[in-house]
Design a protein around this motif. Sequence first.
Motif, PDB file in Angstrom:
ATOM      1  N   PHE A  78       0.903  -1.169   0.012  1.00 56.20           N
ATOM      2  CA  PHE A  78      -0.020  -0.095  -0.141  1.00 56.20           C
ATOM      3  C   PHE A  78       0.987   1.151  -0.271  1.00 56.20           C
ATOM      4  CE2 PHE A  78      -3.239  -2.951   1.433  1.00 56.20           C
ATOM      5  CZ  PHE A  78      -4.205  -2.985   0.513  1.00 56.20           C
ATOM      6  N   GLU A  79       1.986   1.127   0.683  1.00 55.24           N
ATOM      7  CA  GLU A  79       2.873   2.408   0.465  1.00 55.24           C
ATOM      8  C   GLU A  79       3.463   2.778  -0.767  1.00 55.24           C
ATOM      9  OE1 GLU A  79       4.880   5.716   2.312  1.00 55.24           O
ATOM     10  OE2 GLU A  79       3.248   4.259   2.959  1.00 55.24           O
ATOM     11  N   ARG A  82       0.732   4.308  -2.729  1.00 54.94           N
ATOM     12  CA  ARG A  82       0.522   5.472  -2.235  1.00 54.94           C
ATOM     13  C   ARG A  82       1.678   6.649  -3.004  1.00 54.94           C
ATOM     14  NH1 ARG A  82       2.344   9.510   1.212  1.00 54.94           N
ATOM     15  NH2 ARG A  82       4.022   7.913   2.040  1.00 54.94           N
ATOM     16  N   LEU A  83       2.793   5.861  -3.122  1.00 51.81           N
ATOM     17  CA  LEU A  83       3.887   6.878  -3.551  1.00 51.81           C
ATOM     18  C   LEU A  83       3.959   7.057  -5.225  1.00 51.81           C
ATOM     19  CD1 LEU A  83       6.806   5.478  -1.298  1.00 51.81           C
ATOM     20  CD2 LEU A  83       5.668   7.707  -1.128  1.00 51.81           C
TER      21      LEU A  83
END
Length: 87
Positions: A78-79, A82-83
């Motif tokens: 998920f990171e 997000r990026l």
Amino acid sequence: ETELKELDAVAAKGGLLALYGRRRVGKTRLLVEWLKRRDGWYSQAIEGPVDLQLQQLYEDIRSRLQTSVVPKTWFELFELLRLQRGR
């Protein structure tokens, strides 16, 4: 077309959307068509250990990611999402 417009309206508000209904009524087809029109991503979840679930999802979306980092946890996945640049 009515259902696609409803999905657009809900998505414009943001948040989490749960699409549910009886088996074999076209939920996946509706979602895939809606995502195609929005340049969205789709992956079918699999049953199995977490590492296999992550591997499957990563393989499904890897060509759309702007990184070669392979996530080892859901948090990392998920990171990475997000990026990503753009929507």
